[in-house]
Design a protein around this motif. Structure first.
Motif, mmCIF file in Angstrom:
data_model
loop_
_atom_site.group_PDB
_atom_site.id
_atom_site.type_symbol
_atom_site.label_atom_id
_atom_site.label_comp_id
_atom_site.label_asym_id
_atom_site.label_seq_id
_atom_site.Cartn_x
_atom_site.Cartn_y
_atom_site.Cartn_z
ATOM 1 N N GLU A 61 -19.139 -20.133 4.893
ATOM 2 C CA GLU A 61 -19.803 -20.224 3.597
ATOM 3 C C GLU A 61 -18.787 -20.588 2.521
ATOM 4 O OE1 GLU A 61 -23.055 -19.690 3.500
ATOM 5 O OE2 GLU A 61 -23.347 -18.652 5.405
ATOM 6 N N SER A 62 -19.199 -21.465 1.603
ATOM 7 C CA SER A 62 -18.412 -21.724 0.399
ATOM 8 C C SER A 62 -19.373 -22.045 -0.737
ATOM 9 C CB SER A 62 -17.418 -22.866 0.607
ATOM 10 O OG SER A 62 -18.069 -24.084 0.944
ATOM 11 N N PHE A 63 -18.965 -21.682 -1.957
ATOM 12 C CA PHE A 63 -19.799 -21.869 -3.134
ATOM 13 C C PHE A 63 -18.918 -22.365 -4.276
ATOM 14 C CE2 PHE A 63 -21.796 -18.736 -0.482
ATOM 15 C CZ PHE A 63 -23.162 -19.015 -0.556
ATOM 16 N N ALA A 64 -19.316 -23.468 -4.917
ATOM 17 C CA ALA A 64 -18.546 -24.036 -6.034
ATOM 18 C C ALA A 64 -19.050 -23.470 -7.351
ATOM 19 C CB ALA A 64 -18.668 -25.556 -6.040
ATOM 20 N N SER A 65 -18.146 -23.340 -8.319
ATOM 21 C CA SER A 65 -18.551 -22.836 -9.630
ATOM 22 C C SER A 65 -18.196 -23.771 -10.772
ATOM 23 C CB SER A 65 -17.943 -21.457 -9.886
ATOM 24 O OG SER A 65 -16.532 -21.505 -9.788
ATOM 25 N N ALA A 66 -17.132 -24.573 -10.664
ATOM 26 C CA ALA A 66 -16.741 -25.459 -11.766
ATOM 27 C C ALA A 66 -15.870 -26.589 -11.226
ATOM 28 C CB ALA A 66 -15.999 -24.693 -12.861
ATOM 29 N N VAL A 67 -15.751 -27.655 -12.032
ATOM 30 C CA VAL A 67 -14.936 -28.820 -11.675
ATOM 31 C C VAL A 67 -14.383 -29.414 -12.962
ATOM 32 C CG1 VAL A 67 -16.958 -30.362 -11.729
ATOM 33 C CG2 VAL A 67 -14.932 -31.049 -10.445
ATOM 34 N N ASN A 68 -13.178 -29.974 -12.906
ATOM 35 C CA ASN A 68 -12.661 -30.716 -14.057
ATOM 36 C C ASN A 68 -12.723 -32.214 -13.784
ATOM 37 O OD1 ASN A 68 -10.402 -31.345 -12.457
ATOM 38 N ND2 ASN A 68 -9.071 -29.838 -13.460
ATOM 39 N N SER A 69 -12.348 -33.023 -14.766
ATOM 40 C CA SER A 69 -12.507 -34.470 -14.637
ATOM 41 C C SER A 69 -11.521 -35.082 -13.646
ATOM 42 C CB SER A 69 -12.344 -35.149 -16.002
ATOM 43 O OG SER A 69 -11.035 -34.937 -16.510
ATOM 44 N N HIS A 70 -10.539 -34.294 -13.175
ATOM 45 C CA HIS A 70 -9.604 -34.771 -12.158
ATOM 46 C C HIS A 70 -10.111 -34.515 -10.741
ATOM 47 C CE1 HIS A 70 -6.899 -35.279 -15.522
ATOM 48 N NE2 HIS A 70 -6.968 -33.991 -15.795
ATOM 49 N N GLY A 71 -11.295 -33.927 -10.635
ATOM 50 C CA GLY A 71 -11.864 -33.657 -9.320
ATOM 51 C C GLY A 71 -11.388 -32.370 -8.693
ATOM 52 N N GLN A 72 -10.758 -31.471 -9.464
ATOM 53 C CA GLN A 72 -10.365 -30.164 -8.951
ATOM 54 C C GLN A 72 -11.573 -29.229 -9.043
ATOM 55 O OE1 GLN A 72 -6.990 -29.736 -11.731
ATOM 56 N NE2 GLN A 72 -5.676 -29.485 -9.926
ATOM 57 N N VAL A 73 -11.948 -28.657 -7.916
ATOM 58 C CA VAL A 73 -13.135 -27.808 -7.820
ATOM 59 C C VAL A 73 -12.695 -26.383 -7.492
ATOM 60 C CG1 VAL A 73 -15.359 -27.446 -6.665
ATOM 61 C CG2 VAL A 73 -14.465 -29.776 -6.960
ATOM 62 N N VAL A 74 -13.328 -25.404 -8.149
ATOM 63 C CA VAL A 74 -13.035 -24.009 -7.849
ATOM 64 C C VAL A 74 -14.327 -23.281 -7.505
ATOM 65 C CG1 VAL A 74 -10.984 -23.932 -9.299
ATOM 66 C CG2 VAL A 74 -13.197 -23.291 -10.273
ATOM 67 N N GLY A 75 -14.168 -22.135 -6.831
ATOM 68 C CA GLY A 75 -15.301 -21.320 -6.441
ATOM 69 C C GLY A 75 -14.843 -20.217 -5.522
ATOM 70 N N PHE A 76 -15.702 -19.857 -4.566
ATOM 71 C CA PHE A 76 -15.295 -18.865 -3.586
ATOM 72 C C PHE A 76 -15.820 -19.251 -2.218
ATOM 73 C CE2 PHE A 76 -19.488 -17.170 -4.605
ATOM 74 C CZ PHE A 76 -19.963 -16.707 -3.376
#
Length: 830
Positions: free
Chosen positions: A167-182
């Protein structure tokens, strides 16, 4: 079972002491005596055939400065995993992008049923989650979910952690394509941070970039959750700091963190055992909430590198919430007022260390400010006492011109399709996103029949918008409440452990950061609320009571329309049959999720489609047979069948520079009947007919079974959203038939629009290729950034001469080179 994390967040509702001075709207002597407000055009986002559409009410990266919004909407298909429903109403949902009245289905991963989108960047990168059709082998019956990134219309599976997990879930992204989540790994954890007692494995914060997911570690405990990433790659979230559960919360201590340069920093708390983050700007300023000592109250805070965590204060009550921080450091939220529990709260704005009371709308008891833009405009919701206790919103508000707040329902056309109950984001051009309820849907049912919307201001920056009223609204008119909310019998809170489906709904609310609105388990009973008097027997209410479908080609199936069946009585409703009856029974079909009984106060949904078997008006009735008085209940349905089939029924052109002509898009006109029909005219009509042109091969008649082609081009004459309709007038039923046309005009002209570097040896740099940016408008354009995005963005580089603005008629050059890092066919990714 231990308490769910969402329960903890609920019980630690965010608040503060009087650490800062307070200004009320009434105290502000600078406010204009009668400020005027612009009208807004309402764009009801709609659905994909199901009852509901959603925006994330939390991270609020859902609307960018180009007016493009990202969310998710129901299809008419019931969720195939009813034990763990993806959306609150248990329909299959798809992520969407909404722009210029056009709703685009972003799709799902292969094999998956549902997806949702949470965040869109200035350059159009969208993140969210999607099912992949697999069942988690470590969590019986639970569908696997993956963090996903949409770029250039393509969905990218971000996978899971290298050490394993499903399982993975995304929460935010910046314009450089870096994605964060858990993501969840394979290590058992009774305190899994995403949902203690629900998920069985450890929760780990991740950063995904350049195709790789990285575990960010923790502050010493077993789990962490990354919420936001700014344009500098700084990441904030929350983490366990140890593995010892606290007696008051049942889980280990949770602190907010800042991750940068490969290191996670503990931001501490205001004395309690839980601190979390709610917003983060590009200056590295962070806002959130923290429990006080004893974990009975939670206060809003601002954290900066120079001053650390600062208590922001309340309006004299126990709790407060921060919802957003803009680039100037202004913070929007809510704060409790003095009084008996549960306390009322007002919308507030923290600016330069001062808490400002924005109040609530006249007649309301509570308000919450969700977003403040660069211009200081604030949006949120205001509601009466009963809805404040649910909690849910009643009237979306706008605060501008130094106040007071106004009801956004007074700034849209009378008789609009929605009552606007929430405004959750406003971009720097004043465009607003939120959600509301159509007639027959009560505010507290927004998650079961509500729609997402976008508002476009009818102002000097949005000229020539079709449907805009450019007159101004005075303060007295704008401030008044539009109409009473439709309050049905409100639920009484229960301390019982929720079902698996209920738990899943709450978890998804957390993962989508919608916990500002709902999705929080109650840790203390609420007062029993009453609305209209309940019936002392089952009572079947159908809404709406009639449906009219648009003209539909014979043998083709329409988009679905939804009827809601609600038991407004106090005992269970037994359903014997749901069927189509009447004159043209075979032309209409229905599916439903109602089962054989419906509990008191519960609702279910019936999805109807229209597939005409003949030409002309077709009629039937949806009938529900049950044990309520008045059975069978009935909804009349009708539509017009035509032999003139247009496909597709809408065209959406890409953004086009003013005065330049797009590539043609084709519409096929087919006679699906058994006799010929006569074509009188084919023309472009509507709001901006001069921006679209058509040519065709159709002649004056169309034989049975024959087809012809209509080619349409887009040449915008002005900037912004442009729309029209392709109209075919003939002697077939339902004439004239229409195809909706839409596109966006821009003053920024890029030429060429694609580059092919051919074959280049790995590790070597190609000769540069040039792209020219021209301002074809009459005013200067501001350039926020020029970046390369996509799967292999690191293999391309650019330099430019464009500066931060470009005057009318001016041009600048962008030089691009290609240095491949691997042997690939890059045309698949760029």
């Amino acid at each position: 079972m231990k308490k769910n994390l969402t329960a903890l967040i609920a019980s630690f509702s965010l608040c503060a002491s009087m650490a800062f001075p307070t200004i009320s709207s009434a105290q502000n002597t600078q406010a204009p005596t009668n400020p005027e407000h612009h009208h807004y055009k309402l764009v009801d986002v709609g659905t994909f055939g199901g009852p509901t559409s959603y925006f994330s009410n939390g991270f609020d990266g859902l609307l960018n400065n180009h007016g493009t919004a990202a969310g998710w909407a129901d299809t008419p298909t019931p969720d195939p995993n009813p034990t763990f429903c993806f959306s609150p109403d248990c329909f299959v949902s798809h992520a969407f992008q909404s722009h210029n009245d056009v709703l685009t289905d972003l799709g799902v991963l292969p094999g998956g049923a549902s997806s949702q989108a949470f965040w869109i960047t200035a350059n159009g990168l969208i993140i969210g989650n999607s099912q992949n059709g697999e069942i988690d082998p470590l969590f019986s019956g639970f569908p696997e979910n993956r963090a996903v990134l949409w770029q250039n219309g393509t969905i990218v599976d971000l996978k899971t952690l290298p050490e394993g997990g499903f399982e993975s879930f995304a929460s935010a992204v910046n314009s450089h394509g870096q994605v964060v989540g858990f993501a969840l790994n394979t290590v058992a954890d009774p305190y899994s941070l995403a949902a203690p007692g629900f998920f069985p494995m450890q929760t780990r914060a991740f950063l995904w970039q350049n195709g790789t997911m990285q575990d960010l570690g923790t502050l010493g405990g077993s789990g962490a959750f990354a919420y936001f990433v700014n344009e500098h790659g700084q990441i904030v979230g929350q983490s366990y700091i140890n593995s010892t559960p606290n007696p008051g919360t049942g889980v280990p201590t949770i602190d907010a963190f800042l991750w940068e340069n490969g290191s996670m920093r503990d931001l501490g708390s205001l004395g309690g055992t839980l601190s979390t983050t709610t917003a983060f700007n590009n200056r590295g300023e962070l806002v959130g909430s923290s429990n006080l000592a004893g974990d009975l109250k939670s206060h809003p805070y601002l954290w900066t590198k120079n001053r650390g965590m600062q208590d922001l204060g309340t309006l004299g009550g126990d709790n407060g919430v921060t919802n957003w921080i803009n680039e100037a450091g202004d913070v929007a939220g809510k704060a409790d007022l003095p009084g008996p529990l549960p306390q009322n709260h007002n919308a507030v704005l923290w600016k330069n260390g001062v808490i400002r009371d924005l109040g609530s709308l006249p007649g309301d008891s509570c308000a919450n400010a969700y977003y403040v833009n660069a211009g200081g405009q604030v949006v949120g919701t205001s509601e009466n006492r009963d809805l404040c206790l649910v909690p849910t919103g009643e009237h979306a508000f706008l605060w501008e011109h130094d106040g007071p707040m106004v009801d956004l329902n007074n700034l849209i056309p009378p008789g609009s399709s929605l009552q606007l109950t929430f405004a959750v984001a406003i971009n720097d051009h004043g465009e607003i996103a939120g959600f509301g309820v159509p007639a027959g849907c009560a505010p507290q049912d927004v998650d079961f029949c509500g729609h997402a919307y976008v508002l476009i201001p009818c102002d000097e920056n949005h000229r020539d918008i079709a449907g805009c009223d450019y007159s101004l609204v005075d303060q007295a008119t704008a401030e008044a409440q539009v109409r009473p909310a439709e309050i049905s019998q409100l639920p009484v809170a229960s301390l019982a452990q929720p079902s698996a489906a209920g738990m899943m709904t709450r978890f998804r609310s957390l993962s989508a950061a919608r916990n500002r609105l709902y999705g929080m388990l109650q840790t203390s009973p609420k007062a029993s609320l009453t609305g209209q008097t309940a019936v002392s027997a089952p009572n079947a209410a159908l809404s709406p009571t009639s449906l009219t479908f648009s003209t539909q080609a014979i043998g083709t199936t329409s988009a679905a329309k939804i009827v809601t069946l609600k038991n407004t009585g106090t005992t269970s409703l037994t359903i014997s049959a749901i069927a189509i009856a009447g004159t043209n029974t075979g032309d209409f079909s229905q599916t439903h999720n109602c089962g054989s009984s419906l509990a008191a106060g519960a609702s279910c949904f019936i999805s109807l489609t229209f597939k005409p078997a003949g030409s002309g008006t077709r009629t039937a009735a949806l009938r529900v047979t049950d044990n309520a008085v008045g059975s069978p209940q009935q909804v009349t349905v009708s539509g017009i069948g035509t032999t003139a089939k247009l496909s597709p029924v809408s065209l959406s052109f890409l953004t086009q520079a003013i005065g330049t002509t797009s590539a043609a898009m084709n519409v096929t006109l087919t006679n699906v009947g058994t006799t010929s029909f006569t074509i009188t005219s084919i023309a472009v009509s509507g709001n901006n007919p001069g921006d679209f042109a058509q040519t065709h091969t159709c002649g004056s008649s169309q034989a049975a079974g024959a087809s012809c082609i209509i080619s349409v081009t887009f040449k915008p004459t002005a900037s912004g959203a442009r729309s029209a309709a392709l109209s075919v007038t003939d002697n077939a039923a339902g004439s004239p038939q229409h195809v909706a046309l839409g596109g966006t005009g821009t003053t920024a002209n890029l030429f060429p629009t694609s580059l092919n570097f051919g074959t280049v040896a790995t590790g070597t740099t190609s000769p540069a290729k040039g792209v020219t940016l021209t301002n074809v408008g009459a005013i200067a354009i501001s350039i926020a950034g020029i970046v390369i995005t996509g799967t292999n963005a690191g293999d391309f580089a650019q330099t430019h001469s464009c500066g931060s603005s470009l005057g009318p008629g001016a041009t600048c050059s962008i030089s691009i080179t290609f240095k491949p890092t691997a042997s690939l066919d890059y045309s698949r990714f760029c």
